[in-house]
Motif scaffolding. Structure first.
Motif, PDB file in Angstrom:
ATOM      1  N   VAL A   7       0.856  -1.184   0.000  1.00  0.00           N
ATOM      2  CA  VAL A   7       0.000   0.000   0.000  1.00  0.00           C
ATOM      3  C   VAL A   7       0.893   1.236   0.000  1.00  0.00           C
ATOM      4  O   VAL A   7       1.877   1.297   0.757  1.00  0.00           O
ATOM      5  N   GLY A   8       0.563   2.221  -0.831  1.00  0.00           N
ATOM      6  CA  GLY A   8       1.357   3.449  -0.863  1.00  0.00           C
ATOM      7  C   GLY A   8       0.655   4.563  -1.606  1.00  0.00           C
ATOM      8  O   GLY A   8      -0.286   4.323  -2.358  1.00  0.00           O
ATOM      9  N   LYS A   9       1.134   5.777  -1.392  1.00  0.00           N
ATOM     10  CA  LYS A   9       0.597   6.918  -2.136  1.00  0.00           C
ATOM     11  C   LYS A   9       1.202   6.965  -3.541  1.00  0.00           C
ATOM     12  O   LYS A   9       0.535   7.285  -4.502  1.00  0.00           O
ATOM     13  N   PHE A  10       2.519   6.712  -3.648  1.00  0.00           N
ATOM     14  CA  PHE A  10       3.238   6.717  -4.916  1.00  0.00           C
ATOM     15  C   PHE A  10       3.144   8.078  -5.611  1.00  0.00           C
ATOM     16  O   PHE A  10       2.815   8.174  -6.795  1.00  0.00           O
ATOM     17  N   TYR A  36      -3.707   5.091  -2.618  1.00  0.00           N
ATOM     18  CA  TYR A  36      -4.702   6.147  -2.411  1.00  0.00           C
ATOM     19  C   TYR A  36      -4.079   7.252  -1.574  1.00  0.00           C
ATOM     20  O   TYR A  36      -3.116   7.022  -0.837  1.00  0.00           O
ATOM     21  N   THR A  37      -4.610   8.440  -1.696  1.00  0.00           N
ATOM     22  CA  THR A  37      -4.165   9.571  -0.900  1.00  0.00           C
ATOM     23  C   THR A  37      -5.285  10.593  -0.820  1.00  0.00           C
ATOM     24  O   THR A  37      -6.000  10.824  -1.800  1.00  0.00           O
ATOM     25  N   LYS A  38      -5.465  11.163   0.356  1.00  0.00           N
ATOM     26  CA  LYS A  38      -6.473  12.199   0.560  1.00  0.00           C
ATOM     27  C   LYS A  38      -5.942  13.185   1.593  1.00  0.00           C
ATOM     28  O   LYS A  38      -5.742  12.798   2.743  1.00  0.00           O
ATOM     29  N   VAL A  64      -5.912   1.803  -7.807  1.00  0.00           N
ATOM     30  CA  VAL A  64      -5.589   3.177  -7.431  1.00  0.00           C
ATOM     31  C   VAL A  64      -6.915   3.898  -7.225  1.00  0.00           C
ATOM     32  O   VAL A  64      -7.698   4.063  -8.160  1.00  0.00           O
ATOM     33  N   LEU A  65      -7.182   4.314  -5.998  1.00  0.00           N
ATOM     34  CA  LEU A  65      -8.516   4.757  -5.614  1.00  0.00           C
ATOM     35  C   LEU A  65      -8.599   6.250  -5.342  1.00  0.00           C
ATOM     36  O   LEU A  65      -7.642   6.864  -4.868  1.00  0.00           O
ATOM     37  N   ASP A  66      -9.755   6.802  -5.622  1.00  0.00           N
ATOM     38  CA  ASP A  66     -10.137   8.138  -5.159  1.00  0.00           C
ATOM     39  C   ASP A  66     -11.616   8.074  -4.799  1.00  0.00           C
ATOM     40  O   ASP A  66     -12.277   7.043  -4.994  1.00  0.00           O
ATOM     41  N   LEU A  84     -12.470   7.681   1.117  1.00  0.00           N
ATOM     42  CA  LEU A  84     -11.074   7.502   1.478  1.00  0.00           C
ATOM     43  C   LEU A  84     -10.811   8.105   2.851  1.00  0.00           C
ATOM     44  O   LEU A  84     -11.287   9.206   3.145  1.00  0.00           O
ATOM     45  N   PRO A  85     -10.055   7.424   3.690  1.00  0.00           N
ATOM     46  CA  PRO A  85      -9.639   8.067   4.941  1.00  0.00           C
ATOM     47  C   PRO A  85      -8.633   9.174   4.655  1.00  0.00           C
ATOM     48  O   PRO A  85      -7.828   9.068   3.723  1.00  0.00           O
ATOM     49  N   HIS A  86      -8.692  10.242   5.414  1.00  0.00           N
ATOM     50  CA  HIS A  86      -7.733  11.332   5.254  1.00  0.00           C
ATOM     51  C   HIS A  86      -6.337  10.835   5.606  1.00  0.00           C
ATOM     52  O   HIS A  86      -6.158   9.937   6.442  1.00  0.00           O
ATOM     53  N   ASN A  87      -5.336  11.425   4.973  1.00  0.00           N
ATOM     54  CA  ASN A  87      -3.954  11.007   5.257  1.00  0.00           C
ATOM     55  C   ASN A  87      -3.608  11.104   6.739  1.00  0.00           C
ATOM     56  O   ASN A  87      -2.765  10.346   7.231  1.00  0.00           O
ATOM     57  N   ASP A  88      -4.231  12.025   7.451  1.00  0.00           N
ATOM     58  CA  ASP A  88      -3.943  12.204   8.876  1.00  0.00           C
ATOM     59  C   ASP A  88      -4.879  11.409   9.778  1.00  0.00           C
ATOM     60  O   ASP A  88      -4.819  11.548  11.003  1.00  0.00           O
TER      61      ASP A  88
END
Length: 348
Positions: A7-10, A36-38, A64-66, A84-88
């Protein structure tokens, strides 16, 4: 069949990520790569990251999700929409989301999770609780000694691209600047000077090269061939580019000459003329006209520049007119490119 998970943002996909994924491939019968990233990092949309993974890891199961993709899945499957869960967000929120993705979207669980992080053991333990079977954590290069890079460093320093990005990713992130203008508007001189200041290659005008080879005798079919070759040379030069690639023309210029010389334009040439550039500069016709034996006259030069301006405006392509002495043109271009970089993010 032993299923692994990475799993990664990439953002971007760098050689450290690739080393981890390669390690996971070697220790799995099948591999799931989830990204994924949010919020999303500017310049690294879902489609771009998906394309990188597809090019480099075609055999892996890639997702790869959004939020838009999750909404489409919920509509298609008639299920409650996930976000998506927030990055924080807390670690457990991310872990529960990953477990849901594996079960609900992929219809599978995993046996191993691969990370380079201290949280990997807790991640594996959480997935084991969600899946109801053991999940092993295999850690790879946690000290970052094999590939000393991180996504945040890459986003903050584009000079690291050549060292830590593979060709597939690096060429996709190259920003292209097109210089257009009529005959004797100084675009070739500007291309060389601007590329020198940027420390990057520039792509000369192939049409002029062929014109000189043929002693000015071109046929209608040559114009499409010129545009194709110009694009091919741009793509080849992107491999050696350092952030920006300076292009001393674009297929739009070839399109003008096709119409001016033959009164017609090949449909493929029209498509190539719509090729996007990150920045387009129209060189002003404020230099004294210099006749080198191949050019027409100042009236034709102005006709060219007027045509370029109309075509760019009609197609909605933003452009800036650059004039004045060479030093002024270079400085103006550098300022405009710096502003573009700030808007687009560190890499694109």
């Amino acid at each position: 069949m032993l299923t692994g998970l990475v799993v990664g943002k990439f953002c971007p996909l760098h050689k450290g990520h690739e080393a981890l994924i390669d390690f996971a491939c070697a220790h799995s019968d099948r591999l799931v790569i989830l990204s994924y990233t949010k919020p999303e990092f500017v310049g690294f949309p879902t489609e771009r990251r998906a394309a990188w993974l597809a090019a480099l890891y075609p055999a892996a199961i890639r997702l790869v999700l959004d939020d838009e993709g999750l909404a489409a899945f919920a509509t298609r499957e008639g299920t409650e929409r996930q976000l998506l869960p927030h990055n924080d967000a807390p670690d457990e929120e991310h872990r529960a989301f990953v477990a849901w993705v594996c079960r609900a979207m992929l219809g599978m669980t995993v046996d191993r999770v691969f990370t380079s992080e201290l949280y990997g053991d807790g991640f594996a333990a959480s997935l084991a609780r969600h899946f109801g079977h053991p999940v092993e954590h295999l850690v790879f290069d946690p000290s970052r000694t094999i590939v000393p890079i991180s996504g945040s460093r890459m986003r903050g320093d584009s000079s690291l691209q050549r060292t830590f990005l593979t060709k597939t990713v690096r060429r996709d992130l190259v920003r292209r600047v097109a210089l257009i203008g009529g005959e004797s508007t100084g675009k070739t001189t500007l291309a060389a000077a601007l590329a020198g200041r940027l420390g990057t290659p520039w792509v000369p005008e192939y049409g002029r090269e062929l014109w000189e080879q043929r002693a000015g005798k071109l046929e209608y079919a040559d114009l499409l061939a010129i545009a194709r070759e110009q694009v091919a040379r741009e793509e080849a030069a992107a491999d050696d580019a350092n952030g920006w690639l300076v292009c001393d023309t674009s297929p739009l210029v070839t399109m003008f000459y096709s119409e001016a010389m033959f009164g017609q334009i090949d449909p493929e040439l029209i498509e190539l003329a719509a090729r996007p550039y990150d920045s387009t500069f129209l060189c002003a016709a404020d230099f004294p006209f210099v006749q080198d034996g191949t050019r027409r006259d100042p009236t034709f030069r102005q006709r060219q520049n007027d045509w370029y301006g109309r075509e760019l405006a009609a197609s909605g392509v933003p452009y800036q007119v650059i004039g004045g002495p060479l030093c002024e043109r270079v400085q103006t271009a550098l300022c405009l490119l710096a502003a573009t970089s700030e808007e687009a993010g560190p890499l694109r």
